[in-house]
Write a protein that holds these residues in place. Structure first.
Motif, PDB file in Angstrom:
ATOM      1  N   GLN A  61       0.843  -1.188   0.000  1.00 60.59           N
ATOM      2  CA  GLN A  61       0.000   0.000   0.000  1.00 60.59           C
ATOM      3  C   GLN A  61       0.886   1.249   0.000  1.00 60.59           C
ATOM      4  O   GLN A  61       1.921   1.292   0.664  1.00 60.59           O
ATOM      5  CB  GLN A  61      -0.934   0.019   1.207  1.00 60.59           C
ATOM      6  CG  GLN A  61      -2.004  -1.065   1.132  1.00 60.59           C
ATOM      7  CD  GLN A  61      -3.019  -0.975   2.255  1.00 60.59           C
ATOM      8  OE1 GLN A  61      -2.964  -0.066   3.080  1.00 60.59           O
ATOM      9  NE2 GLN A  61      -3.942  -1.913   2.295  1.00 60.59           N
ATOM     10  N   THR A  87       3.803   0.615   2.895  1.00 64.25           N
ATOM     11  CA  THR A  87       3.551  -0.330   3.978  1.00 64.25           C
ATOM     12  C   THR A  87       3.201  -1.703   3.412  1.00 64.25           C
ATOM     13  O   THR A  87       2.713  -1.826   2.282  1.00 64.25           O
ATOM     14  CB  THR A  87       2.404   0.146   4.887  1.00 64.25           C
ATOM     15  OG1 THR A  87       1.159   0.072   4.174  1.00 64.25           O
ATOM     16  CG2 THR A  87       2.643   1.566   5.365  1.00 64.25           C
ATOM     17  N   GLY A  88       3.455  -2.738   4.228  1.00 61.61           N
ATOM     18  CA  GLY A  88       3.144  -4.100   3.816  1.00 61.61           C
ATOM     19  C   GLY A  88       2.696  -4.920   5.009  1.00 61.61           C
ATOM     20  O   GLY A  88       2.803  -4.489   6.159  1.00 61.61           O
ATOM     21  N   PRO A  89       2.184  -6.115   4.761  1.00 61.89           N
ATOM     22  CA  PRO A  89       1.728  -6.988   5.852  1.00 61.89           C
ATOM     23  C   PRO A  89       2.885  -7.383   6.766  1.00 61.89           C
ATOM     24  O   PRO A  89       3.968  -7.736   6.302  1.00 61.89           O
ATOM     25  CB  PRO A  89       1.170  -8.217   5.113  1.00 61.89           C
ATOM     26  CG  PRO A  89       0.899  -7.744   3.730  1.00 61.89           C
ATOM     27  CD  PRO A  89       1.922  -6.695   3.439  1.00 61.89           C
ATOM     28  N   LYS A  90       2.648  -7.327   8.067  1.00 62.42           N
ATOM     29  CA  LYS A  90       3.690  -7.702   9.020  1.00 62.42           C
ATOM     30  C   LYS A  90       4.125  -9.150   8.841  1.00 62.42           C
ATOM     31  O   LYS A  90       5.295  -9.486   9.036  1.00 62.42           O
ATOM     32  CB  LYS A  90       3.179  -7.500  10.452  1.00 62.42           C
ATOM     33  CG  LYS A  90       3.200  -6.069  10.932  1.00 62.42           C
ATOM     34  CD  LYS A  90       2.825  -5.988  12.401  1.00 62.42           C
ATOM     35  CE  LYS A  90       2.920  -4.544  12.904  1.00 62.42           C
ATOM     36  NZ  LYS A  90       2.580  -4.425  14.331  1.00 62.42           N
ATOM     37  N   GLU A 110      -1.965  -5.012  11.644  1.00 58.57           N
ATOM     38  CA  GLU A 110      -1.333  -6.082  10.868  1.00 58.57           C
ATOM     39  C   GLU A 110      -0.385  -5.561   9.793  1.00 58.57           C
ATOM     40  O   GLU A 110       0.200  -6.344   9.045  1.00 58.57           O
ATOM     41  CB  GLU A 110      -2.405  -6.967  10.208  1.00 58.57           C
ATOM     42  CG  GLU A 110      -3.181  -6.311   9.073  1.00 58.57           C
ATOM     43  CD  GLU A 110      -4.390  -5.521   9.535  1.00 58.57           C
ATOM     44  OE1 GLU A 110      -5.196  -5.100   8.691  1.00 58.57           O
ATOM     45  OE2 GLU A 110      -4.513  -5.325  10.764  1.00 58.57           O
ATOM     46  N   ARG A 111      -0.193  -4.226   9.728  1.00 61.99           N
ATOM     47  CA  ARG A 111       0.675  -3.661   8.690  1.00 61.99           C
ATOM     48  C   ARG A 111       1.885  -2.981   9.316  1.00 61.99           C
ATOM     49  O   ARG A 111       1.863  -2.560  10.470  1.00 61.99           O
ATOM     50  CB  ARG A 111      -0.094  -2.669   7.818  1.00 61.99           C
ATOM     51  CG  ARG A 111      -1.277  -3.284   7.087  1.00 61.99           C
ATOM     52  CD  ARG A 111      -1.798  -2.367   6.011  1.00 61.99           C
ATOM     53  NE  ARG A 111      -0.839  -2.204   4.922  1.00 61.99           N
ATOM     54  CZ  ARG A 111      -0.689  -3.098   3.946  1.00 61.99           C
ATOM     55  NH1 ARG A 111      -1.403  -4.198   3.919  1.00 61.99           N
ATOM     56  NH2 ARG A 111       0.185  -2.877   2.978  1.00 61.99           N
ATOM     57  N   LEU A 131      -2.393   3.275  10.902  1.00 64.73           N
ATOM     58  CA  LEU A 131      -2.060   1.975  10.347  1.00 64.73           C
ATOM     59  C   LEU A 131      -2.778   0.862  11.110  1.00 64.73           C
ATOM     60  O   LEU A 131      -2.784   0.859  12.339  1.00 64.73           O
ATOM     61  CB  LEU A 131      -0.552   1.725  10.436  1.00 64.73           C
ATOM     62  CG  LEU A 131       0.361   2.459   9.458  1.00 64.73           C
ATOM     63  CD1 LEU A 131       1.791   1.977   9.630  1.00 64.73           C
ATOM     64  CD2 LEU A 131      -0.085   2.255   8.030  1.00 64.73           C
ATOM     65  N   GLU A 174      -8.345   3.416   4.350  1.00 65.29           N
ATOM     66  CA  GLU A 174      -7.761   2.128   3.964  1.00 65.29           C
ATOM     67  C   GLU A 174      -8.530   1.503   2.807  1.00 65.29           C
ATOM     68  O   GLU A 174      -7.956   0.957   1.882  1.00 65.29           O
ATOM     69  CB  GLU A 174      -7.774   1.188   5.170  1.00 65.29           C
ATOM     70  CG  GLU A 174      -6.931  -0.059   5.000  1.00 65.29           C
ATOM     71  CD  GLU A 174      -5.464   0.252   5.109  1.00 65.29           C
ATOM     72  OE1 GLU A 174      -4.666  -0.551   4.627  1.00 65.29           O
ATOM     73  OE2 GLU A 174      -5.119   1.313   5.659  1.00 65.29           O
TER      74      GLU A 174
END
Length: 456
Positions: free
Chosen positions: A85, A163-166, A125-126, A122, A438
């Motif tokens: 994102q 940003t990306g998924p953790k 989870e990101r 945020l 989002e």
């Protein structure tokens, strides 16, 4: 800014894991070692089995170390565009402290204004992968690229946050660490690839970069030297090979050989008379198929991939950008792929080939791009990104566990020096973002707002 030294790129791809060791001196990148191994433990660009990925990384690292005759400790690793994102961010602080007097802007001020920009809504989870400044403002002066050394009362930064998924980030870090390596830098893969594969003019005026990988296909829209939009299709070269395997009733390995040696992405370019022997499962004798028939199987899948890209990127007028389309990745080496892409996208299309000795294949573009991104980071961007080393993203929501993003500083980067001073107070709080931001990010209308009028 060019940082001399030894750099290592690690590309964890769905079909193969690649490592490149390069020496960067006097503006030249010299490849001194590389390795490539068939991937295991990945699906659609995402790590699903850490043990298998760790074993493959170790094997590939060993190949590169033997060729370069050095031991690898630090690597630059890429993060795929899956669920990436992109959002604007900005921060503002007072430079002169409580007395309101002007002061000289230092590295610490840049850290402070970056921290202010990281205050975002945020989801838990990101995680932040990277933050890139567009411009700085010192009082009423705008369009400043590096404010350090200037005098002012107020400092503002506007930029782009990726940003990306953790889960994806955690698994990448875990695999690299368990392979006995340290992360020198984490890079958004499409950003690194675009800086390497696109010319300065293409990055400035805009182009579409398509990475035709084995496990998936990634398209990135680049303009004003920024990745503005990404699209991931979970179909790649492996899908083409699987189609051949199923239709011709042959093994996956044989299908891959047929694709590489005899296949065309555009069937009309293949011969209808030349026949190819195919080992068919359950038969003692080979069957003969024409190049044209083989290429019809390939074209059907490639056309489907390109049509989906056209639908996604066409909705935001990306193909109106002057730079046209640039193809790279392993499948870009397939004969006829340029012609098929031009037919579907109706814009100029070209293929990018790395020029480094022994690696002049588009399948190595991504891993070399990771090294290029690290070596050519300018100093102010390094100072901004280094803020991620010292502060976790501030999340404006109910208390949750702090972000785990930790990017090891570049070994070549100068230590950020600070001097004792009064703590700078924010002079303006970030406007509270709408809770639907989002969701809007994924909508076409939201994208058009994001881009503004640069596609018009």
């Amino acid at each position: 800014m060019e940082n001399s030294g030894i750099y290592v790129g690690l590309d964890i791809g769905t079909t193969s894991i690649k490592v490149v060791i390069a020496e960067f001196m006097k503006g030249q990148l010299n490849i001194i070692g590389y390795g490539s191994s068939h991937s295991a433990g990945l699906s659609r660009g995402v790590i699903v089995d850490i043990d298998q990925v760790v074993a493959t990384i170790k094997e590939t690292i060993k190949q590169a170390e033997q060729k370069a005759n050095i031991e690898i400790e630090n690597v630059t690793v890429g993060v795929p565009a899956n669920m990436l994102q992109i959002q604007r961010c900005k921060g503002m602080i007072a430079v002169g402290g409580q007395d309101g007097n002007s002061a000289e802007i230092t590295d610490e001020d840049v850290h402070e204004v970056t921290r202010a920009a990281l205050v975002q809504n945020l989801p838990p989870e990101r995680d932040v992968i990277d933050i890139v400044p567009d411009e700085f403002f010192v009082d009423d002066i705008d369009n400043i690229k590096d404010p350090r050394g200037m005098m002012g009362v107020r400092l503002e930064m506007q930029g782009v946050m990726y940003t990306g998924p953790k889960t994806i980030l955690h698994n990448i870090r875990k695999c690299v660490q368990r392979a006995g390596l340290k992360i020198q830098d984490i890079v958004v893969a499409p950003i690194a690839l675009s800086e390497y594969a696109l010319s300065d003019a293409e990055q400035d005026f805009g182009a579409v970069l398509i990475d035709l990988g084995g496990g998936q296909t990634t398209a990135a829209v680049v303009h004003d030297h920024k990745v503005k939009y990404t699209y991931v299709d979970q179909e790649g070269g492996d899908y083409v090979t699987r189609d051949i395997s199923i239709v011709l009733n042959t093994s996956f390995e044989n299908a891959e050989t047929l694709k590489r040696n005899y296949g065309y992405a555009l069937a009309e370019m293949a011969s209808s008379e030349d026949s190819i022997p195919v080992e068919v499962v359950g038969q003692q004798e080979d069957e003969m198929v024409t190049e044209e028939y083989l290429s019809e199987i390939i074209e059907a899948r490639m056309r489907q991939i390109f049509e989906k890209i056209k639908q996604s990127l066409g909705s935001i007028n990306a193909f109106q950008l002057p730079g046209g389309v640039v193809l790279t990745g392993g499948m870009a080496a397939l004969q006829g792929v340029t012609e098929l892409a031009q037919e579907i996208f109706e814009v100029p299309v070209k293929i990018f080939y790395p020029q480094e000795m022994n690696l002049r294949s588009p399948q190595f573009s991504q891993v070399i791009g990771l090294i290029e991104d690290t070596t050519r980071q300018n100093e102010i961007n390094m100072v901004v990104k280094s803020t991620l080393n010292n502060i976790d993203t501030v999340v404006k929501q109910e208390p949750v566990q702090a972000s785990s993003m930790k990017v090891v500083k570049k070994t070549n980067m100068k230590n950020v020096k600070t001097k004792p001073r009064k703590a700078a107070k924010p002079v303006e709080k970030q406007a509270k973002q709408d809770k639907s931001a989002e969701k809007k990010h994924h909508s076409i209308s939201g994208l058009k707002d994001w881009f503004g009028s640069f596609f018009d």
